[in-house]
Design a protein around this motif. Structure first.
Motif, PDB file in Angstrom:
ATOM      1  N   LEU A  69      39.870 -55.033   6.854  1.00 47.57           N
ATOM      2  CA  LEU A  69      39.033 -54.009   7.482  1.00 47.57           C
ATOM      3  C   LEU A  69      39.583 -53.590   8.841  1.00 47.57           C
ATOM      4  CD1 LEU A  69      35.413 -55.339   6.776  1.00 47.57           C
ATOM      5  CD2 LEU A  69      36.365 -53.171   5.960  1.00 47.57           C
ATOM      6  N   HIS A  70      39.997 -54.563   9.648  1.00 45.98           N
ATOM      7  CA  HIS A  70      40.385 -54.229  11.020  1.00 45.98           C
ATOM      8  C   HIS A  70      41.642 -53.367  11.071  1.00 45.98           C
ATOM      9  CE1 HIS A  70      43.006 -57.827  10.521  1.00 45.98           C
ATOM     10  NE2 HIS A  70      43.765 -57.252  11.423  1.00 45.98           N
ATOM     11  N   ILE A  71      42.487 -53.461  10.069  1.00 45.46           N
ATOM     12  CA  ILE A  71      43.671 -52.599  10.017  1.00 45.46           C
ATOM     13  C   ILE A  71      43.266 -51.167   9.699  1.00 45.46           C
ATOM     14  CG2 ILE A  71      45.796 -52.131   8.729  1.00 45.46           C
ATOM     15  CD1 ILE A  71      46.130 -55.180   8.440  1.00 45.46           C
ATOM     16  N   GLN A  72      42.342 -51.015   8.757  1.00 50.75           N
ATOM     17  CA  GLN A  72      41.949 -49.669   8.322  1.00 50.75           C
ATOM     18  C   GLN A  72      41.010 -48.979   9.307  1.00 50.75           C
ATOM     19  OE1 GLN A  72      41.391 -49.383   3.848  1.00 50.75           O
ATOM     20  NE2 GLN A  72      41.130 -51.590   4.136  1.00 50.75           N
ATOM     21  N   LEU A  73      40.281 -49.753  10.110  1.00 51.10           N
ATOM     22  CA  LEU A  73      39.338 -49.158  11.058  1.00 51.10           C
ATOM     23  C   LEU A  73      39.877 -49.137  12.481  1.00 51.10           C
ATOM     24  CD1 LEU A  73      35.987 -50.712   9.747  1.00 51.10           C
ATOM     25  CD2 LEU A  73      36.876 -48.405   9.354  1.00 51.10           C
ATOM     26  N   ILE A 131      35.213 -44.649  21.287  1.00 50.65           N
ATOM     27  CA  ILE A 131      35.167 -45.551  22.446  1.00 50.65           C
ATOM     28  C   ILE A 131      35.627 -46.915  21.955  1.00 50.65           C
ATOM     29  CG2 ILE A 131      33.695 -46.645  24.193  1.00 50.65           C
ATOM     30  CD1 ILE A 131      33.939 -43.683  24.670  1.00 50.65           C
ATOM     31  N   GLN A 132      36.703 -47.434  22.509  1.00 43.21           N
ATOM     32  CA  GLN A 132      37.302 -48.663  21.985  1.00 43.21           C
ATOM     33  C   GLN A 132      36.517 -49.915  22.373  1.00 43.21           C
ATOM     34  OE1 GLN A 132      39.853 -48.356  19.770  1.00 43.21           O
ATOM     35  NE2 GLN A 132      39.410 -46.190  20.128  1.00 43.21           N
ATOM     36  N   ASN A 133      35.926 -49.901  23.550  1.00 43.98           N
ATOM     37  CA  ASN A 133      35.132 -51.041  24.024  1.00 43.98           C
ATOM     38  C   ASN A 133      33.669 -50.647  24.093  1.00 43.98           C
ATOM     39  OD1 ASN A 133      37.567 -52.350  24.339  1.00 43.98           O
ATOM     40  ND2 ASN A 133      37.099 -53.161  26.356  1.00 43.98           N
ATOM     41  N   SER A 134      32.838 -51.357  23.366  1.00 41.04           N
ATOM     42  CA  SER A 134      31.422 -51.025  23.272  1.00 41.04           C
ATOM     43  C   SER A 134      30.642 -51.590  24.456  1.00 41.04           C
ATOM     44  CB  SER A 134      30.831 -51.592  21.977  1.00 41.04           C
ATOM     45  OG  SER A 134      31.366 -50.943  20.847  1.00 41.04           O
ATOM     46  N   LEU A 179      36.755 -53.455  17.813  1.00 41.79           N
ATOM     47  CA  LEU A 179      37.617 -53.947  16.729  1.00 41.79           C
ATOM     48  C   LEU A 179      37.571 -55.471  16.634  1.00 41.79           C
ATOM     49  CD1 LEU A 179      39.345 -52.386  14.678  1.00 41.79           C
ATOM     50  CD2 LEU A 179      41.348 -53.027  16.020  1.00 41.79           C
ATOM     51  N   LEU A 180      37.253 -56.156  17.721  1.00 39.26           N
ATOM     52  CA  LEU A 180      37.076 -57.607  17.686  1.00 39.26           C
ATOM     53  C   LEU A 180      36.045 -57.984  16.635  1.00 39.26           C
ATOM     54  CD1 LEU A 180      36.983 -60.564  18.997  1.00 39.26           C
ATOM     55  CD2 LEU A 180      35.253 -59.611  20.525  1.00 39.26           C
ATOM     56  N   TRP A 181      34.928 -57.284  16.611  1.00 39.53           N
ATOM     57  CA  TRP A 181      33.854 -57.588  15.674  1.00 39.53           C
ATOM     58  C   TRP A 181      34.289 -57.328  14.226  1.00 39.53           C
ATOM     59  CZ3 TRP A 181      30.325 -54.137  19.144  1.00 39.53           C
ATOM     60  CH2 TRP A 181      30.008 -54.837  20.319  1.00 39.53           C
TER      61      TRP A 181
END
Length: 530
Positions: free
Chosen positions: A119-123, A129-132, A64-66
């Motif tokens: 985008l980050h709210i909707q995705l 997997i939360q951390n890639s 989600l950072l990206w």
């Protein structure tokens, strides 16, 4: 096409997300960036990554950072005066080998994004997997062994996929996810590379993986350009469906999603071109062609070269070429680059590059037959560490007779090793061969003269800072014109590389024997380390 058309290139690297906008002449009109650690402190990254405190080999980044970084980047481009309606096409690049795991129904979420929301709210709930896992992870030794065993060993795996099994490569990472988190894997709709993940945000659906980035996974057959069934089966169940089909790196995937049209006023016919990995994008950004070698002289020294046929490399990588489906690119990495040069500079020249260069230039080409191989860290090619000094008779000595001999032994030894390994993978030097030097040491003409002499090729320089993001911008335009023009014609308005050094006429009679001497020394070193 209009003379006002612009081309957007993006680069999602380990520490930041960058954007560059190019005009018809491929000149920069706008730039923006988001630094993960400072601009998004809530994700608590260090150097753009998260290291597991209980297992330092596990290195990931919050997916989600990206996404949030893209939200910020678009705002910054708008503030900088960007008119998104002028963008004709978009392409991008990202750090290689990382993977993103889309939760079931994520594609439907991408197709139905609300332009009134970030985008980050909707995705926020779109990933299983939360951390890639990313390229810095080295926790998959067991999975690497399984992949190599499945096809009869590392050499067979390298012949199929372009590389032996590497812990950072995506195939082993997927296998680990399946083994340790089977429920999350089962709930995964699709798996993206970081490049195709970023592309998916613009496309409004899960974007396919391109063949160049896909060839850095230990899963793709680089000759057939298809997933290798046996490797898929050994990695995880139903993996082909989760990966989808691969595409050529210059493929136009479709129009930009309605989200970007409605929120940012992109035009409806703005094309999205496949995104690729940072190494293939750098080849594009440096505009390499078959007669060129790129030698990047940085913390690690890296060589990029164009191959017409794939070679089996156990220390190095062969990727599918992002500009030509029938060609390949090779990548050789040497860990001991600028830091080793700086160590010898400090010990021999009191930290002064001017004095270092005087010492280097005061010794003859060939260094009276003395050769030094200096490995501060365990090298990749060959896999050894330590200092190895040899006199003109090929005898190992504890040190050289003078500081100037030591300095030249270092620089010649580094470049002789590179030439030997370039030759070993089948590159043929001829009168047309040219070298493009990049990286920090490319500013040092004395060092580049040695490079020119050892390779018996002229050395050129070019402003290739940010080569990866520039390459993505070039690819965005090239994809639109590919049916009408070759890549060289598309980029013909760019400045040509500047000639900096040419080899002396006697260099072949000096350095061909020294390359052979290097090979014999390495055989002895490898034998002693067995």
């Amino acid at each position: 096409m209009s003379e006002e058309d612009l081309y957007l290139g993006l680069d999602l690297s380990t520490q930041q997300l960058k954007a560059i906008v190019l005009d018809q002449n491929l000149q920069r009109t706008h730039e923006a960036s988001v630094i993960f650690d400072t601009d998004l402190p809530e994700f608590r990254t260090h150097g753009g990554v998260v290291q597991d405190k209980s297992n330092l080999n596990v290195v990931t980044a919050p997916t989600l950072l990206w996404v949030k970084a893209l939200d910020i980047l678009m705002d910054r481009l708008l503030v900088a005066g960007m008119d998104f309606a002028k963008i004709a096409s978009i392409s991008g690049t990202a750090q290689q080998h990382g993977s993103v795991y889309w939760l079931k129904n994520a594609e439907n979420t991408l197709k139905t994004l609300n332009p009134d929301q970030f985008l980050h709210i909707q995705l926020n709930g779109a990933f299983s997997i939360q951390n890639s896992p990313i390229w810095m992870d080295s926790s998959t030794s067991q999975e690497c062994e399984i992949l190599e065993k499945a096809v009869g060993g590392p050499e067979n795996l390298a012949e199929i996929t372009g590389s032996k099994a590497y812990e950072r490569f995506t195939g082993a990472q997927i296998a680990k996810i399946y083994r340790n988190k089977p429920e999350s894997y089962h709930n995964t709709e699709r798996i993206s590379l970081i490049s195709s993940f970023l592309c998916s945000l613009f496309l409004g659906k899960i974007a396919p993986i391109d063949i160049s980035d896909g060839s850095g996974m230990n899963l793709l057959d680089i000759k057939s350009k298809r997933w290798h069934q046996k490797l898929l089966e050994e990695t995880a169940p139903n993996l082909k469906e989760k990966l989808g089909d691969v595409v050529s790196s210059y493929t136009i995937l479709g129009d930009v999603s309605s989200y970007f049209v409605d929120r940012w006023c992109f035009r409806t016919d703005c094309k999205v071109v496949a995104f690729t990995g940072d190494n293939p994008a750098s080849l594009i950004g440096m505009r390499l062609s078959p007669e060129w070698l790129a030698v990047s002289l940085g913390t690690s020294d890296t060589i990029f070269l164009w191959l017409n046929e794939p070679k089996v490399l156990l220390e190095g990588h062969v990727f599918c070429n992002p500009l030509d489906d029938e060609a390949y690119m090779a990548l050789l990495c040497f860990k001991n680059g600028s830091l080793t040069r700086e160590r010898i500079r400090d010990s021999c020249a009191n930290g002064s590059w001017d004095l270092f260069n005087q010492l280097l230039e005061s010794t003859p080409r060939g260094n009276f037959g003395n050769m030094g191989l200096f490995y501060d860290r365990k090298e990749i090619i060959p896999f050894v560490s330590g200092d190895f000094c040899y006199n003109k008779r090929g005898e190992k000595v504890t040190k050289f007779s003078s500081l100037e001999v030591q300095v030249r032994a270092l620089i010649e030894g580094q470049f002789i090793a590179k030439r030997a390994h370039v030759e070993d993978i089948g590159f043929k030097f001829n009168s047309e061969t040219k070298i493009l030097a990049t990286g920090g040491a490319s500013k040092n003409k004395a060092i580049l003269q040695v490079l020119s002499d050892v390779f018996n090729s002229p050395v050129y320089i070019l402003d290739t800072s940010n080569a990866a993001v520039l390459g993505s911008g070039y690819q965005a335009k090239y994809a639109l014109y590919k049916k009408e023009k070759c890549f060289k014609e598309v980029t013909e308005n760019l400045p040509e590389p500047k000639l900096l050094c040419s080899p002396f006429q006697d260099v072949e009679e000096i350095y061909i024997p020294m390359v052979e001497k290097y090979r014999k020394i390495i055989d002895v070193i490898n034998y002693a380390n067995c």
